[in-house]
Design a protein around this motif. Structure first.
Motif, PDB file in Angstrom:
ATOM      1  N   GLU A 148      37.095  58.031  38.366  1.00 38.00           N
ATOM      2  CA  GLU A 148      37.261  56.392  38.200  1.00 38.00           C
ATOM      3  C   GLU A 148      38.293  56.289  37.064  1.00 38.00           C
ATOM      4  O   GLU A 148      39.184  55.394  37.127  1.00 38.00           O
ATOM      5  CB  GLU A 148      35.793  55.921  37.847  1.00 38.00           C
ATOM      6  N   LYS A 149      38.233  57.377  36.110  1.00 42.39           N
ATOM      7  CA  LYS A 149      39.188  56.954  34.883  1.00 42.39           C
ATOM      8  C   LYS A 149      40.584  57.333  35.490  1.00 42.39           C
ATOM      9  O   LYS A 149      41.432  56.754  35.063  1.00 42.39           O
ATOM     10  CB  LYS A 149      38.709  57.999  33.857  1.00 42.39           C
ATOM     11  N   ALA A 150      40.665  58.456  36.178  1.00 42.91           N
ATOM     12  CA  ALA A 150      41.978  58.768  36.742  1.00 42.91           C
ATOM     13  C   ALA A 150      42.666  57.553  37.605  1.00 42.91           C
ATOM     14  O   ALA A 150      43.909  57.410  37.397  1.00 42.91           O
ATOM     15  CB  ALA A 150      41.861  59.851  37.674  1.00 42.91           C
ATOM     16  N   ILE A 151      41.841  56.901  38.471  1.00 40.09           N
ATOM     17  CA  ILE A 151      42.363  55.679  39.028  1.00 40.09           C
ATOM     18  C   ILE A 151      42.713  54.490  38.094  1.00 40.09           C
ATOM     19  O   ILE A 151      43.719  53.823  38.313  1.00 40.09           O
ATOM     20  CB  ILE A 151      41.154  55.162  40.070  1.00 40.09           C
ATOM     21  N   ARG A 152      41.817  54.504  37.309  1.00 38.49           N
ATOM     22  CA  ARG A 152      42.151  53.216  36.128  1.00 38.49           C
ATOM     23  C   ARG A 152      43.194  53.409  35.663  1.00 38.49           C
ATOM     24  O   ARG A 152      44.084  52.486  35.284  1.00 38.49           O
ATOM     25  CB  ARG A 152      40.708  53.120  35.555  1.00 38.49           C
ATOM     26  N   LEU A 153      43.523  54.711  35.111  1.00 39.51           N
ATOM     27  CA  LEU A 153      44.876  55.060  34.371  1.00 39.51           C
ATOM     28  C   LEU A 153      45.924  54.979  35.180  1.00 39.51           C
ATOM     29  O   LEU A 153      47.239  54.241  34.874  1.00 39.51           O
ATOM     30  CB  LEU A 153      44.692  56.271  33.717  1.00 39.51           C
ATOM     31  N   ALA A 154      45.833  55.214  36.574  1.00 43.69           N
ATOM     32  CA  ALA A 154      46.998  55.220  37.325  1.00 43.69           C
ATOM     33  C   ALA A 154      47.420  53.620  37.917  1.00 43.69           C
ATOM     34  O   ALA A 154      48.368  53.412  37.700  1.00 43.69           O
ATOM     35  CB  ALA A 154      46.475  55.830  38.900  1.00 43.69           C
ATOM     36  N   ILE A 155      46.249  52.953  37.583  1.00 44.74           N
ATOM     37  CA  ILE A 155      46.472  51.368  37.909  1.00 44.74           C
ATOM     38  C   ILE A 155      47.039  50.672  36.889  1.00 44.74           C
ATOM     39  O   ILE A 155      47.952  49.878  36.956  1.00 44.74           O
ATOM     40  CB  ILE A 155      45.364  50.796  38.613  1.00 44.74           C
ATOM     41  N   ASN A 156      46.504  50.893  35.708  1.00 49.39           N
ATOM     42  CA  ASN A 156      46.803  50.240  34.370  1.00 49.39           C
ATOM     43  C   ASN A 156      48.200  50.560  33.868  1.00 49.39           C
ATOM     44  O   ASN A 156      48.449  50.144  32.913  1.00 49.39           O
ATOM     45  CB  ASN A 156      45.822  50.616  33.646  1.00 49.39           C
ATOM     46  N   LYS A 157      48.851  51.691  34.307  1.00 47.32           N
ATOM     47  CA  LYS A 157      50.033  51.885  33.617  1.00 47.32           C
ATOM     48  C   LYS A 157      50.987  51.021  34.149  1.00 47.32           C
ATOM     49  O   LYS A 157      51.041  50.144  34.848  1.00 47.32           O
ATOM     50  CB  LYS A 157      50.595  53.356  34.326  1.00 47.32           C
ATOM     51  N   GLN A 158      52.129  51.031  33.202  1.00 49.89           N
ATOM     52  CA  GLN A 158      53.178  50.426  33.381  1.00 49.89           C
ATOM     53  C   GLN A 158      53.893  50.760  34.810  1.00 49.89           C
ATOM     54  O   GLN A 158      54.708  51.570  34.734  1.00 49.89           O
ATOM     55  CB  GLN A 158      54.278  50.378  32.289  1.00 49.89           C
ATOM     56  N   GLY A 159      53.692  49.964  35.940  1.00 49.06           N
ATOM     57  CA  GLY A 159      54.027  50.351  37.097  1.00 49.06           C
ATOM     58  C   GLY A 159      52.944  51.502  37.637  1.00 49.06           C
ATOM     59  O   GLY A 159      52.671  52.408  36.973  1.00 49.06           O
ATOM     60  N   SER A 206      34.522  45.723  35.845  1.00 51.91           N
ATOM     61  CA  SER A 206      33.852  44.276  36.230  1.00 51.91           C
ATOM     62  C   SER A 206      35.181  43.822  37.431  1.00 51.91           C
ATOM     63  O   SER A 206      35.075  42.430  37.585  1.00 51.91           O
ATOM     64  CB  SER A 206      34.017  43.294  35.238  1.00 51.91           C
ATOM     65  N   VAL A 207      35.715  44.623  38.238  1.00 50.79           N
ATOM     66  CA  VAL A 207      36.515  44.048  39.333  1.00 50.79           C
ATOM     67  C   VAL A 207      36.294  45.269  40.309  1.00 50.79           C
ATOM     68  O   VAL A 207      36.346  46.427  40.128  1.00 50.79           O
ATOM     69  CB  VAL A 207      37.990  44.365  39.015  1.00 50.79           C
ATOM     70  N   PRO A 208      36.337  44.666  41.731  1.00 53.30           N
ATOM     71  CA  PRO A 208      36.194  45.615  42.827  1.00 53.30           C
ATOM     72  C   PRO A 208      37.374  46.544  42.982  1.00 53.30           C
ATOM     73  O   PRO A 208      38.448  45.841  42.606  1.00 53.30           O
ATOM     74  CB  PRO A 208      35.961  44.656  44.011  1.00 53.30           C
ATOM     75  N   LEU A 209      37.296  47.810  43.126  1.00 51.47           N
ATOM     76  CA  LEU A 209      38.393  48.764  43.379  1.00 51.47           C
ATOM     77  C   LEU A 209      39.384  48.380  44.333  1.00 51.47           C
ATOM     78  O   LEU A 209      40.564  48.330  44.003  1.00 51.47           O
ATOM     79  CB  LEU A 209      37.748  49.985  43.516  1.00 51.47           C
ATOM     80  N   ILE A 217      30.634  56.263  45.391  1.00 53.66           N
ATOM     81  CA  ILE A 217      30.374  56.391  44.030  1.00 53.66           C
ATOM     82  C   ILE A 217      31.282  55.957  42.882  1.00 53.66           C
ATOM     83  O   ILE A 217      31.172  55.224  41.959  1.00 53.66           O
ATOM     84  CB  ILE A 217      29.764  57.641  43.718  1.00 53.66           C
ATOM     85  N   ILE A 218      32.686  56.346  43.257  1.00 49.53           N
ATOM     86  CA  ILE A 218      33.695  56.061  42.380  1.00 49.53           C
ATOM     87  C   ILE A 218      34.029  54.407  42.383  1.00 49.53           C
ATOM     88  O   ILE A 218      34.272  54.030  41.427  1.00 49.53           O
ATOM     89  CB  ILE A 218      34.885  56.784  42.930  1.00 49.53           C
ATOM     90  N   LYS A 219      33.791  53.893  43.574  1.00 47.72           N
ATOM     91  CA  LYS A 219      34.043  52.583  43.660  1.00 47.72           C
ATOM     92  C   LYS A 219      33.001  51.810  42.644  1.00 47.72           C
ATOM     93  O   LYS A 219      33.335  50.824  41.944  1.00 47.72           O
ATOM     94  CB  LYS A 219      34.091  52.051  44.947  1.00 47.72           C
ATOM     95  N   ASP A 220      31.620  52.076  42.884  1.00 48.58           N
ATOM     96  CA  ASP A 220      30.827  51.652  42.094  1.00 48.58           C
ATOM     97  C   ASP A 220      31.024  52.084  40.404  1.00 48.58           C
ATOM     98  O   ASP A 220      30.902  51.186  39.920  1.00 48.58           O
ATOM     99  CB  ASP A 220      29.090  52.190  42.271  1.00 48.58           C
ATOM    100  N   GLU A 221      31.346  53.106  40.328  1.00 44.84           N
ATOM    101  CA  GLU A 221      31.730  53.404  38.839  1.00 44.84           C
ATOM    102  C   GLU A 221      32.907  52.449  38.286  1.00 44.84           C
ATOM    103  O   GLU A 221      32.929  51.816  37.184  1.00 44.84           O
ATOM    104  CB  GLU A 221      32.240  54.971  38.828  1.00 44.84           C
ATOM    105  N   TYR A 222      33.834  52.289  39.112  1.00 50.90           N
ATOM    106  CA  TYR A 222      35.104  51.473  38.561  1.00 50.90           C
ATOM    107  C   TYR A 222      34.399  50.047  38.552  1.00 50.90           C
ATOM    108  O   TYR A 222      34.947  49.298  37.688  1.00 50.90           O
ATOM    109  CB  TYR A 222      36.057  51.323  39.889  1.00 50.90           C
ATOM    110  N   GLN A 223      33.770  49.546  39.314  1.00 51.32           N
ATOM    111  CA  GLN A 223      33.417  48.049  39.316  1.00 51.32           C
ATOM    112  C   GLN A 223      32.504  47.952  38.210  1.00 51.32           C
ATOM    113  O   GLN A 223      32.732  46.872  37.258  1.00 51.32           O
ATOM    114  CB  GLN A 223      32.709  47.661  40.738  1.00 51.32           C
TER     115      GLN A 223
END
Length: 247
Positions: free
Chosen positions: A178-189, A219-222, A209-215
């Motif tokens: 979940e953290k890996a996806i969050r950091l990937a999306i939140n980077k500049q680009g 507070s946003v659906p993956l 489970i990762i989707k549930d963790e992300y939401q």
């Protein structure tokens, strides 16, 4: 177009071939911030890791252990070689007395900042995931802190980062990814390499489970977060793989 083709390639490979391919990439481009080898070593079952090593051997005519030892160095080599070489016990049985003893040992080594200690690495590299989980729980019970909090002494220390990642991937991989996806999306680009790797390797394992963790964490659906940051066929395939109903 390249990221779409890469996602198709990874997704259509058998899991063991995919792991071999990703591991080979990681050895050839290894830096101390690259955690791909650790991810593969710590989130696959003992049998799946063995199959990945066999696929690596067949495809690249070398052993994974050989390439990891050659391309890494220092403390990273000391940790990564036994991680990729391991064949852990895969059952749920736990030795609670051992967990208490090894929790105390880990606390001593971390307090001394002996992060590359042989026993610390042995515990993380050889104990079953259930046993590591029991040891981590005993660590918190005995000393009042999550072990990964105590491994945050220097946030810029990349060896401490990979140690924390090792523990997360062994006991709670969905939080790590979940953290890996969050950091990937939140980077500049968007970090499309990380996003592609996580979705391709986890889609059939624990993506729900990762989707549930992300939401829960954001507070946003993956699927909405991915749709905001990607486009075209790449976006459509990503959404399909994470289980988006309309993809």
């Amino acid at each position: 177009m390249y990221v779409y083709q890469r996602l198709v390639l990874l997704w259509t490979l058998d899991p063991c071939e995919r792991d071999a391919y990703l591991a080979n990439e990681a050895t050839k481009r290894w830096t101390s911030s690259n955690q791909v080898l650790m991810e593969i070593a710590c989130t696959r079952s003992p049998k799946d890791l063995l199959l990945a090593r066999e696929a690596y051997h067949a495809r690249f005519k070398r052993s994974l252990e050989e390439d990891v030892a050659y391309h890494t160095h220092g403390d990273f080599r000391k940790l990564l070689v036994p991680l990729v070489s391991s064949y852990r016990y895969g059952g749920d049985e736990v030795n609670l007395t051992l967990a208490k003893t090894e929790a105390k040992l880990l606390h001593e080594k971390i307090s001394e900042k002996a992060y590359n200690d042989d026993d610390l690495i042995r515990i993380l590299a050889t104990r079953s995931k259930a046993q590591v989980n029991a040891t981590v729980n005993q660590y918190k019970n005995q000393f009042g802190n999550d072990i990964n909090k105590d491994l945050e002494a220097d946030p810029k220390d990349e060896f401490l980062s990979i140690l924390r990642g090792t523990i997360e991937c062994l006991i709670c991989p969905e939080k790590y990814f979940e953290k890996a996806i969050r950091l990937a999306i939140n980077k500049q680009g968007t970090d499309e390499g990380a996003l592609t790797r996580v979705v391709a390797t986890r889609a059939e394992i624990d993506m729900k489970i990762i989707k549930d963790e992300y939401q829960k964490r954001n507070s946003v659906p993956l699927d909405r977060a991915i749709a905001k940051d990607t486009t075209g066929d790449y976006e459509k395939l990503l959404l399909a793989l994470i289980g988006h109903e309309e993809a």
